[in-house]
Every structure is written in C-alpha cells, then in structure tokens.
Enzyme design. Structure first.
Site, PDB file in Angstrom:
ATOM      1  N   LYS A 263       0.850  -1.203   0.000  1.00  0.00           N
ATOM      2  CA  LYS A 263       0.000   0.000   0.000  1.00  0.00           C
ATOM      3  C   LYS A 263       0.877   1.242   0.000  1.00  0.00           C
ATOM      4  O   LYS A 263       1.685   1.435   0.905  1.00  0.00           O
ATOM      5  CB  LYS A 263      -0.916   0.000   1.235  1.00  0.00           C
ATOM      6  CG  LYS A 263      -1.691   1.299   1.451  1.00  0.00           C
ATOM      7  CD  LYS A 263      -2.592   1.244   2.689  1.00  0.00           C
ATOM      8  CE  LYS A 263      -3.206   2.614   3.021  1.00  0.00           C
ATOM      9  NZ  LYS A 263      -4.038   2.605   4.240  1.00  0.00           N
ATOM     10  N   ASP A 268      -2.419  10.251   3.905  1.00  0.00           N
ATOM     11  CA  ASP A 268      -3.826   9.866   4.087  1.00  0.00           C
ATOM     12  C   ASP A 268      -4.528  10.866   4.998  1.00  0.00           C
ATOM     13  O   ASP A 268      -4.412  10.793   6.219  1.00  0.00           O
ATOM     14  CB  ASP A 268      -3.907   8.451   4.681  1.00  0.00           C
ATOM     15  CG  ASP A 268      -5.348   7.963   4.825  1.00  0.00           C
ATOM     16  OD1 ASP A 268      -6.261   8.632   4.289  1.00  0.00           O
ATOM     17  OD2 ASP A 268      -5.551   6.910   5.463  1.00  0.00           O
ATOM     18  N   LYS A 275      -9.963  12.865   8.484  1.00  0.00           N
ATOM     19  CA  LYS A 275      -9.435  12.442   9.784  1.00  0.00           C
ATOM     20  C   LYS A 275      -9.355  13.643  10.723  1.00  0.00           C
ATOM     21  O   LYS A 275      -9.215  14.774  10.260  1.00  0.00           O
ATOM     22  CB  LYS A 275      -8.015  11.872   9.618  1.00  0.00           C
ATOM     23  CG  LYS A 275      -7.930  10.494   9.025  1.00  0.00           C
ATOM     24  CD  LYS A 275      -6.470  10.048   8.927  1.00  0.00           C
ATOM     25  CE  LYS A 275      -6.344   8.673   8.289  1.00  0.00           C
ATOM     26  NZ  LYS A 275      -6.984   7.585   9.045  1.00  0.00           N
ATOM     27  N   ASP A 286       1.724   6.258   5.616  1.00  0.00           N
ATOM     28  CA  ASP A 286       0.710   5.327   5.118  1.00  0.00           C
ATOM     29  C   ASP A 286       1.173   4.600   3.847  1.00  0.00           C
ATOM     30  O   ASP A 286       0.397   3.899   3.210  1.00  0.00           O
ATOM     31  CB  ASP A 286      -0.608   6.086   4.872  1.00  0.00           C
ATOM     32  CG  ASP A 286      -1.829   5.192   5.031  1.00  0.00           C
ATOM     33  OD1 ASP A 286      -1.716   4.127   5.674  1.00  0.00           O
ATOM     34  OD2 ASP A 286      -2.892   5.551   4.490  1.00  0.00           O
ATOM     35  N   ASP A 345     -12.036   7.242   4.010  1.00  0.00           N
ATOM     36  CA  ASP A 345     -10.797   6.986   4.746  1.00  0.00           C
ATOM     37  C   ASP A 345     -10.359   5.517   4.634  1.00  0.00           C
ATOM     38  O   ASP A 345      -9.250   5.168   5.010  1.00  0.00           O
ATOM     39  CB  ASP A 345     -10.979   7.388   6.219  1.00  0.00           C
ATOM     40  CG  ASP A 345      -9.654   7.515   6.957  1.00  0.00           C
ATOM     41  OD1 ASP A 345      -8.602   7.485   6.288  1.00  0.00           O
ATOM     42  OD2 ASP A 345      -9.676   7.651   8.193  1.00  0.00           O
ATOM     43  N   GLU A 347      -9.301   3.892   2.184  1.00  0.00           N
ATOM     44  CA  GLU A 347      -8.812   3.979   0.805  1.00  0.00           C
ATOM     45  C   GLU A 347      -7.825   2.866   0.447  1.00  0.00           C
ATOM     46  O   GLU A 347      -7.711   2.487  -0.718  1.00  0.00           O
ATOM     47  CB  GLU A 347      -8.154   5.349   0.580  1.00  0.00           C
ATOM     48  CG  GLU A 347      -6.712   5.512   1.108  1.00  0.00           C
ATOM     49  CD  GLU A 347      -6.560   5.344   2.618  1.00  0.00           C
ATOM     50  OE1 GLU A 347      -7.558   5.559   3.337  1.00  0.00           O
ATOM     51  OE2 GLU A 347      -5.452   4.986   3.064  1.00  0.00           O
ATOM     52  N   ARG A 349      -7.707  -0.375   0.949  1.00  0.00           N
ATOM     53  CA  ARG A 349      -8.262  -1.601   0.360  1.00  0.00           C
ATOM     54  C   ARG A 349      -8.615  -1.415  -1.104  1.00  0.00           C
ATOM     55  O   ARG A 349      -8.584  -2.368  -1.885  1.00  0.00           O
ATOM     56  CB  ARG A 349      -9.466  -2.065   1.192  1.00  0.00           C
ATOM     57  CG  ARG A 349     -10.563  -1.048   1.304  1.00  0.00           C
ATOM     58  CD  ARG A 349     -11.490  -1.323   2.482  1.00  0.00           C
ATOM     59  NE  ARG A 349     -10.901  -0.925   3.756  1.00  0.00           N
ATOM     60  CZ  ARG A 349     -11.449  -1.155   4.949  1.00  0.00           C
ATOM     61  NH1 ARG A 349     -12.610  -1.769   5.045  1.00  0.00           N
ATOM     62  NH2 ARG A 349     -10.846  -0.766   6.048  1.00  0.00           N
TER      63      ARG A 349
HETATM   64  N1  BES Z   1      -4.176   4.506   7.019  1.00  0.00           N
HETATM   65  C1  BES Z   1      -5.299   4.221   7.828  1.00  0.00           C
HETATM   66  C2  BES Z   1      -5.030   3.169   8.905  1.00  0.00           C
HETATM   67  C3  BES Z   1      -4.041   3.543   9.980  1.00  0.00           C
HETATM   68  C4  BES Z   1      -4.474   4.080  11.176  1.00  0.00           C
HETATM   69  C5  BES Z   1      -2.690   3.288   9.814  1.00  0.00           C
HETATM   70  C6  BES Z   1      -3.558   4.379  12.176  1.00  0.00           C
HETATM   71  C7  BES Z   1      -1.776   3.600  10.803  1.00  0.00           C
HETATM   72  C8  BES Z   1      -2.198   4.140  11.985  1.00  0.00           C
HETATM   73  C9  BES Z   1      -6.455   3.699   6.971  1.00  0.00           C
HETATM   74  O1  BES Z   1      -6.509   4.185   5.681  1.00  0.00           O
HETATM   75  C10 BES Z   1      -7.722   4.092   7.653  1.00  0.00           C
HETATM   76  O2  BES Z   1      -7.906   5.243   7.890  1.00  0.00           O
HETATM   77  N2  BES Z   1      -8.564   3.120   7.970  1.00  0.00           N
HETATM   78  C11 BES Z   1      -9.780   3.373   8.640  1.00  0.00           C
HETATM   79  C12 BES Z   1     -10.792   2.381   8.141  1.00  0.00           C
HETATM   80  C13 BES Z   1     -12.186   2.654   8.622  1.00  0.00           C
HETATM   81  C14 BES Z   1     -12.698   3.929   8.007  1.00  0.00           C
HETATM   82  C15 BES Z   1     -13.058   1.499   8.258  1.00  0.00           C
HETATM   83  C16 BES Z   1      -9.553   3.188  10.146  1.00  0.00           C
HETATM   84  O3  BES Z   1      -8.820   2.293  10.542  1.00  0.00           O
HETATM   85  O4  BES Z   1     -10.098   3.987  10.895  1.00  0.00           O
HETATM   86 ZN    ZN Z   2      -4.644   4.745   4.856  1.00  0.00          ZN
HETATM   87 ZN    ZN Z   3      -7.499   6.027   5.467  1.00  0.00          ZN
END
Ligand code: BES
Ligand code: ZN
Ligand code: ZN
Length: 494
Positions: A263, A268, A275, A286, A345, A347, A349
C-alpha cells in the site's frame, strides 16, 4: 560503512572500541570467551565487578573498561545479553544495536564486534550483530541544519580464521538486509511534500537500476487503460497523479515465484471522510507497505535468490477537494467487481484491490501484501506483532518462520466466512467497510475478494511500521516486513 572480518588475537585489535558479551546464568554472570580473555588481561576486574553486583549482565546493560596499555583498542564495552534461557538471535541483534548506538554517541568511529552466545551458530551470530549495529546506527537527519557528529564508519566482526569465509558471507547478507530495511525507513520518514507518488516511483526506478531489477512505471493513462478504478478514485482528490510501480527480479527458470504488494498512500487525510487533526502528520507513513516491498526488493536485487519475485506498488494521495471521491460512490475495480463507498478513509483496500487483481490476471501466486491498513490493528496488537490474514496455512507458517529469523513477530488472525456478512452491499458487489466490529478482519475480507485462486497473505502493519519511542532503533519508521520478505523469498527458492 566498511564491514569486515577480524581474525587476529584480541590484543592485536585496534580502533575505538571492542564489544564483548556476558550472560546471566541463575544469579551468576557468565563471561563469553572473548570477555574471559579481557577479564584475564584486567586481572579479574570483570569478575570482580560482577560478584560485587555492579554488573549483572542484564539485557542491554553496559560496562566500559579502559585498557591503559593492556590492549591496542581504546575501549572495551561489555554488553549484557540477559538470562541465558531467553537468548535468541534477536537478543544479539538488539544488544549489538544498543552497543553501537552508545559508542557512536560517545564518538567512536571504528568498532570491533564480538557478541556471541554458545547456543547460536557463529555465522548466524555474525549476521545478527551486523544487522543490529546497522539498524541501530540508522538515523534520519537529512533536514537538520545543525552539524552532525561524525558517525561510525568501520565495523569488524571477530572470528576464528577457519570460519572467515562463512562469517564474510554472513556479513554480506546482513549488509543487504539492513540496507533494504533502512531504505524502507527512509521512504517512510520522508515528509509527504517530498515523497510524492511520482518521487516514490523515481526512487524505485533508481533503486532497480542500482541492484539490477526490471522496472515499469504505469502513469495515469495506463492506469486508466487497465481500468484500475480503485486507484483512480482514491487519487482523484489530489493534484498529484497516481503511479503503479512494477519491479521484477528474475532468479529462476523453474517457475518458482513470489509476488509482493504494498500500500503506497503517500499521505492519508481520510479524504471527504476527513481524519481529526491530532496525529494526522503520522499519515505520511501510510506508504509503509510500499516501503517494505521496495526495501525487500532492494535486498532481493542484491542477494539474488533463485526465485522470480514481482513487486506491485499502487501509490497516490488521499486528499479532500472538489474532485474527491464521495461516500456513496460506486467504484469498479480492474477485475470488474464493484465496491460501494461508505468511508473515503478506507482507501487502502481500494488501491490494493486493483494491485491484487493485476497479480491474479498475471497468474501470480503466492501473493503477500503489506499495508498500514486499519487503526483497529493498532488497537488489537499494538506495535509488537503484525497481524496475518491468509487463505493458506502453509504460507502463514512460512511467513511466521521467516519473521522469527528476522526478529519480526506475526500473529495469525481469523478469516471466518461469517465476517463476510458485514461487508454485504444492497447496491454493489460489496461494501467498502463493515462498521466498528472486527475492522481489521473486514478489511482483509474485502481484499480476499480480489485474490482469486492465488495463495495469499495480507500483513496489516499499521501498528508495527512506525514507533513513537526510541527502542534499540531510532524512533520513527521501523522498516518492518523487509527482512521477513527477503527470508521468505530465500525459503521459497529452496
Ligand atoms: N491509514 C489508515 C489506517 C491507519 C491508522 C494506519 C492508524 C496507521 C495508523 C487507513 O486508511 C484508515 O484510515 N482506515 C480506517 C478504516 C475505517 C474507516 C473502516 C480506520 O482504521 O479507521
Ligand atoms: Zn490509509
Ligand atoms: Zn485512510
């Protein structure tokens, strides 16, 4: 860094420091062979310091001796390895890092390492201590104007003459693994205004040329032709165009292969599902999955295992703007499946779905993807273990074993069919996120829709790729995954 084998007597060693070890056996301190020799030259000083209780040989404990004419080397640093029953190659890696960092801080330039333990084969010990020192000495100070202290420039590993070749080989392996790891750490530590998708592609290309890998960079037009709707949707809110990086190592004619997917979100923000401000700066990391894959390819290009390895890295930014993708959009991935967007957020996947589909279309298997995919992973396992989600038990076991050798921990997570219920959509093939429950698993279940019949494992490195605390390594990027992937490639080449 000059890396070499030292085969002479301890008295003949020159330079700024010699590092030797002691371990803890019950309530007693036991000196290594080299440490015993030092002890004898110092008329039992080390034994005395131990029986006095000043030095207990706990893991990471340090004691400095000044030879005053007894030796040519300027300092001897005794490092404790802790309880004998707990010592592994990771103990040597860690303590070599601690020793090297300590010595660098106190002005040493040339260091001889003699970290050893009876239970560990000499070549493995040599590899672990060189890796440890190189990982420990790493820092990221390119943007500080202040003059930096001169760094360690020469590391020697003490070995007996009959083992010189094996140790030399181990040092070269360690050098490649550490260079790959530190390459990945640099990519993660770079700020997002420097490490853009285009810059990542440029660095991948330059690296490929240096170590002899094939490299193809797909720009936006090609990504459109391939129908990579996930990568296009995520990138459409940014002024920076996406890239899709393909690297290939050809090491086998017999069909052995491994595919790595990372990824590569260079920043992000969450997009329209923005966020919170606190800690958003961490989202420069990220692209930790992409970095691990590129770092592994750096080492694989250097070590050239007898296997074909393909690396696929989709990279872009996730930004909010008038052109961003929306919650409510339906996005079509390159294998034809549709995803109903409910949180921009989530993104990672989407871009991984396109990369996995590409791998499947090329007939590639097994596939290992690495991604800082979910915050839920950080909650579940913290920075200690990386979660593995897989459709293949053998591949899972191979990754865990490769990780053990690397000093990286993995923990298998469940992938029961029932979790798939959470990502059912009324209007598309699947829904992008499954809500609050089992967030890391539902993310993996999305990816599973795009791996076809390939053997596949997904490593969620959201917790393990970045560390806020100094440990035996500098805080910041850890480079997690790099050494595991290289070990896995060597294992599958067998
Ligand atoms: N890049 C983030 C995940 C992340 C969070 C990585 C903290 C490192 C530290 C990812 O893109 C994300 O924001 N995922 C969301 C998914 C949710 C919206 C289903 C998450 O984990 O909140
Ligand atoms: Zn991310
Ligand atoms: Zn994200």
């Amino acid at each position: 860094m000059n890396l070499q084998v030292a085969t002479g007597a301890i008295r003949a060693i020159t330079g700024d420091a010699l590092v030797v070890t002691a371990t803890r056996k019950g309530d007693n301190v036991q000196l290594s062979t080299a440490a015993s020799e030092i002890d004898a030259l110092f008329e039992g000083l080390l034994t005395e310091r131990s029986t006095d209780g000043e030095f207990k040989a706990g893991s990471g404990e340090l004691l400095t001796l000044y030879p005053q004419g007894r030796l040519k080397v300027k300092r001897v640093l005794v490092v404790g390895l802790g309880k004998q029953e707990n010592i592994t190659t990771q103990t040597l890696r860690r303590n070599s890092a601690i020793a090297a960092r300590h010595l660098q801080k106190s002005g040493a330039h040339t260091i001889t390492l003699a970290l050893s333990w009876d239970g560990i084969d000499n070549a493995q010990a040599a590899q672990a201590q060189v890796e440890g020192a190189l990982l420990g000495l790493y820092n990221f100070r390119n943007y500080q104007s202040k003059e930096q202290n001169a760094a360690v420039n020469t590391l020697s590993v003490l070995a007996s003459q009959d083992q010189e070749q094996a140790i030399e080989q181990a040092i070269r392996t360690a050098e490649a693994l550490a260079a790959g790891t530190n390459f990945a750490r640099d990519l993660v530590n770079e700020p997002p205004n420097v490490l853009t998708p285009e810059e990542m592609a440029k660095r991948a290309q330059a690296m490929a040329q240096r170590v002899g890998l094939e490299c193809e960079i797909f720009e936006k037009e090609k990504i459109e032709q391939l129908g990579m709707g996930g990568l296009l949707a995520v990138s459409q809110g940014s002024v920076l165009p996406p890239r899709f990086i393909v690297l290939r190592h050809r090491g086998s004619d017999s069909g052995k292969q491994l595919t790595l997917v990372g990824k590569g979100i260079t920043f992000d923000t969450g997009g329209i599902s923005l966020k919170p401000a606190a800690d958003m700066d961490k989202m420069k990391g990220d692209m930790g999955g992409a970095a691990a894959v590129l770092g592994a390819m750096h080492a694989i290009g250097t070590l050239k295992p007898a296997i074909n390895v393909t690396a696929l890295v989709p990279t872009c930014e996730n930004m909010p703007s008038g052109s961003s993708y929306h919650p409510g959009d339906i996005v079509r991935i390159s294998n034809g499946k549709t995803i109903e967007i409910n949180n921009t957020d989530a993104e990672g996947r989407l871009i991984l779905a396109d990369a996995l589909s590409y791998a499947v279309k090329e007939g590639l298997s097994p596939i290992v993807d690495l991604a800082t995919l979910t915050g839920a992973m950080v909650v579940a396992l913290g920075g200690i273990n990386t979660g593995i989600f897989s459709n293949d038990k053998e591949l899972t076991d191979a990754i865990i074993a490769a990780g053990k050798l690397a000093g990286e921990k993995y923990w298998p997570m469940p992938m029961d069919e029932e979790y798939g219920e959470l990502i059912k959509s009324e209007i598309a093939d699947i829904k992008q996120t499954g809500g609050r429950q089992a967030g890391s698993i539902t993310a993996a279940k999305i990816l599973e829709h795009f791996v076809g019949d390939s053997k596949w494992a997904h490593l969620d490195i959201a917790g393990s790729s970045f560390s806020d605390k100094k440990s035996y390594q500098e805080q910041g990027a850890t480079g997690v995954g790099v050494r595991t992937l290289v070990n896995l490639a060597h294992d599958l080449a067998k």
